[in-house]
Design a protein around this motif. Structure first.
Motif, PDB file in Angstrom:
ATOM      1  N   ALA A 260      26.268 -38.764 -22.944  1.00 43.90           N
ATOM      2  CA  ALA A 260      26.251 -37.552 -22.171  1.00 43.90           C
ATOM      3  C   ALA A 260      25.507 -36.459 -22.257  1.00 43.90           C
ATOM      4  O   ALA A 260      25.774 -36.515 -23.753  1.00 43.90           O
ATOM      5  N   SER A 261      24.741 -35.885 -21.559  1.00 46.22           N
ATOM      6  CA  SER A 261      24.284 -35.131 -21.961  1.00 46.22           C
ATOM      7  C   SER A 261      24.961 -33.550 -23.017  1.00 46.22           C
ATOM      8  O   SER A 261      26.457 -33.240 -22.589  1.00 46.22           O
TER       9      SER A 261
ATOM     10  N   SER B   9      20.125 -38.592 -23.400  1.00 43.63           N
ATOM     11  CA  SER B   9      18.022 -39.501 -22.055  1.00 43.63           C
ATOM     12  C   SER B   9      18.297 -37.599 -21.397  1.00 43.63           C
ATOM     13  O   SER B   9      17.023 -37.297 -21.511  1.00 43.63           O
ATOM     14  N   ASP B  10      19.084 -36.863 -21.143  1.00 37.39           N
ATOM     15  CA  ASP B  10      19.112 -36.355 -19.852  1.00 37.39           C
ATOM     16  C   ASP B  10      18.165 -34.892 -20.942  1.00 37.39           C
ATOM     17  O   ASP B  10      18.201 -33.955 -20.204  1.00 37.39           O
ATOM     18  N   ILE B  11      18.612 -34.654 -22.177  1.00 38.75           N
ATOM     19  CA  ILE B  11      17.805 -33.544 -23.215  1.00 38.75           C
ATOM     20  C   ILE B  11      16.122 -34.226 -23.642  1.00 38.75           C
ATOM     21  O   ILE B  11      15.788 -33.489 -23.813  1.00 38.75           O
TER      22      ILE B  11
ATOM     23  N   ASP C 140      15.437 -40.322 -32.242  1.00 32.45           N
ATOM     24  CA  ASP C 140      16.040 -41.602 -30.956  1.00 32.45           C
ATOM     25  C   ASP C 140      16.478 -41.021 -30.312  1.00 32.45           C
ATOM     26  O   ASP C 140      16.772 -39.338 -29.924  1.00 32.45           O
ATOM     27  N   GLU C 141      16.823 -41.833 -29.068  1.00 27.79           N
ATOM     28  CA  GLU C 141      16.691 -41.144 -27.816  1.00 27.79           C
ATOM     29  C   GLU C 141      18.579 -42.516 -27.119  1.00 27.79           C
ATOM     30  O   GLU C 141      18.467 -43.172 -27.893  1.00 27.79           O
ATOM     31  N   CYS C 142      18.938 -41.308 -26.590  1.00 20.66           N
ATOM     32  CA  CYS C 142      21.202 -42.211 -26.488  1.00 20.66           C
ATOM     33  C   CYS C 142      21.395 -42.256 -24.952  1.00 20.66           C
ATOM     34  O   CYS C 142      21.211 -40.974 -24.375  1.00 20.66           O
TER      35      CYS C 142
ATOM     36  N   TYR D 168      25.365 -26.591 -27.602  1.00 20.45           N
ATOM     37  CA  TYR D 168      25.328 -27.518 -26.808  1.00 20.45           C
ATOM     38  C   TYR D 168      26.713 -28.409 -27.281  1.00 20.45           C
ATOM     39  O   TYR D 168      26.947 -27.875 -28.355  1.00 20.45           O
ATOM     40  N   THR D 169      27.458 -28.994 -26.062  1.00 20.71           N
ATOM     41  CA  THR D 169      28.527 -29.358 -26.828  1.00 20.71           C
ATOM     42  C   THR D 169      29.033 -30.139 -26.133  1.00 20.71           C
ATOM     43  O   THR D 169      28.170 -30.880 -24.881  1.00 20.71           O
TER      44      THR D 169
END
Length: 133
Positions: free
Chosen positions: A104-105, A68-70, A98-100, A39-40
């Motif tokens: 962005a994805s 959140s996308d991942i 945690d979730e951010c 991922y980048t």
């Protein structure tokens, strides 16, 4: 005579197979068929506390929040990621805790101690690439 020819053919086939198989000079071979997604995005830092995975961490823990996308309902909680600051080549590892929701994805929010392994806190935002280990 038939047995002799059959035996020679079998021996030749075995020998050719052995010669066609690549072997490293040191005698050890490691073949990986694993597919990995890299991922980048942007790397930022945040003040850590109780995360979406349900664990309480501190700023000195090497933890990340993924977008959140991942995040996928916590499917990646406690997995490790290898992160590279693509500006300076520094790498570090952290654990998903945690979730951010604002990321962005492909972007990660990191604990201050993890971010400091890649850059200074004053930098604030760094370009990163990363993958699950």
């Amino acid at each position: 005579m038939y047995r002799l020819i059959t035996g020679l053919i079998a021996l030749s086939a075995t020998l050719l197979t052995a010669l066609a198989t690549p072997t490293p000079l040191n005698g050890t071979a490691k073949v990986s068929l694993e597919r990995r997604t890299t991922y980048t995005g942007e790397g930022t830092w945040y003040e850590v506390g109780t995360g979406a995975c349900g664990y309480t961490d501190t700023d000195s823990d090497l933890v990340v929040a993924i977008s959140s996308d991942i995040y996928d309902g916590g499917a990646y909680c406690n997995q490790y990621v290898e992160i590279t600051n693509t500006d300076n080549g520094q790498t570090a590892s952290g654990q998903v805790r945690d979730e951010c929701s604002s990321c962005a994805s492909g972007s990660l929010d990191m604990s201050p101690s993890l971010f400091e392994e890649l850059s200074t806190l004053d930098t604030g935002v760094i370009p990163i690439s990363w993958y699950f280990t």
